[in-house]
Design a protein around this motif. Sequence first.
Motif, PDB file in Angstrom:
ATOM      1  N   CYS A 194      -6.242  -0.113   6.932  1.00 36.53           N
ATOM      2  CA  CYS A 194      -6.057   0.982   5.399  1.00 36.53           C
ATOM      3  C   CYS A 194      -7.374   1.746   5.300  1.00 36.53           C
ATOM      4  O   CYS A 194      -7.880   1.080   5.176  1.00 36.53           O
ATOM      5  N   GLY A 195      -6.470   2.697   4.516  1.00 33.94           N
ATOM      6  CA  GLY A 195      -7.400   3.875   4.414  1.00 33.94           C
ATOM      7  C   GLY A 195      -8.199   3.315   3.314  1.00 33.94           C
ATOM      8  O   GLY A 195      -9.506   4.218   3.273  1.00 33.94           O
ATOM      9  N   CYS A 202       0.732  -1.338   0.127  1.00 36.22           N
ATOM     10  CA  CYS A 202       0.149  -0.163  -0.121  1.00 36.22           C
ATOM     11  C   CYS A 202       0.938   0.675   0.386  1.00 36.22           C
ATOM     12  O   CYS A 202       1.820   1.315   0.944  1.00 36.22           O
ATOM     13  N   ASP A 206       0.024   3.694   1.759  1.00 34.94           N
ATOM     14  CA  ASP A 206       0.341   4.356   3.380  1.00 34.94           C
ATOM     15  C   ASP A 206       1.954   4.535   3.787  1.00 34.94           C
ATOM     16  O   ASP A 206       2.891   3.012   3.477  1.00 34.94           O
ATOM     17  N   HIS A 222      -2.024  -3.840   5.215  1.00 32.51           N
ATOM     18  CA  HIS A 222      -2.020  -3.844   6.172  1.00 32.51           C
ATOM     19  C   HIS A 222      -3.808  -3.367   7.084  1.00 32.51           C
ATOM     20  O   HIS A 222      -4.011  -2.896   6.815  1.00 32.51           O
ATOM     21  N   ALA A 237      -4.032   0.462  -1.046  1.00 35.32           N
ATOM     22  CA  ALA A 237      -4.599  -0.688  -1.075  1.00 35.32           C
ATOM     23  C   ALA A 237      -4.271  -2.091  -1.847  1.00 35.32           C
ATOM     24  O   ALA A 237      -4.452  -2.660  -1.886  1.00 35.32           O
TER      25      ALA A 237
END
Length: 212
Positions: free
Chosen positions: A101-102, A42, A44, A98, A67
Amino acid sequence: MEFYKKILENNKKWVEEKLSVNPTYFARLAEGQQPPLLWIGCSDSRVPANEIIGAEPGEVFVHRNIANMVVHSDMNMLSVLDYAVNALKVQHVIVCGHYGCGGVKAAMGNSSIGIIDNWIRHIKDVYRLHKDELDAVENEKERFNRFVEINVREQVLDLAKTSIVQSAWKNGQKLHLHGWVYGLNSGYVTDLNVNFSSNEDLDEVYQLYFGK
Ligand SMILES: [Zn+2]
């Protein structure tokens, strides 16, 4: 501006540190790469591929997007995968999702965020495929965690479906696919033990036959 200056300074310090240990460090790296691993993770900022696995430069080829998706029409992902498998001959591909995850969280909701809605839609497709299992988890946080894990599994499966991976397997190339989930609040990864090593592990409709 402070932060911007700091990162340039950090770079200088990093170079000096590396050279103090090994004066030929960068000269060696410039000669070429032969990483044994492709990491699909991801975007992130809290999930940095190299740091998590203690990998040095030269040890991991990296593709990251929101994602950790393996979208079969994504030329960026396909190009990275093709180069990693056919030119670099990596032996392992890890899809690392993870918790927290947004992107996965957004896929559970209905708010429009913008153009990213169209990317998130791929994650919503995963929800629809596993709707019964996910809807059965009453606790929202647990459902979120489960969705993160299921999404990783589905992306590993999508990797296995690609012509690139199937062709490598057919040619007898050693190529192992793995699904991991990283815990933001623990630092540990969990291996989901999603293993594919042959296209016979795929639903028949996805199996490709090469040549005659
Ligand atoms: Zn994420």
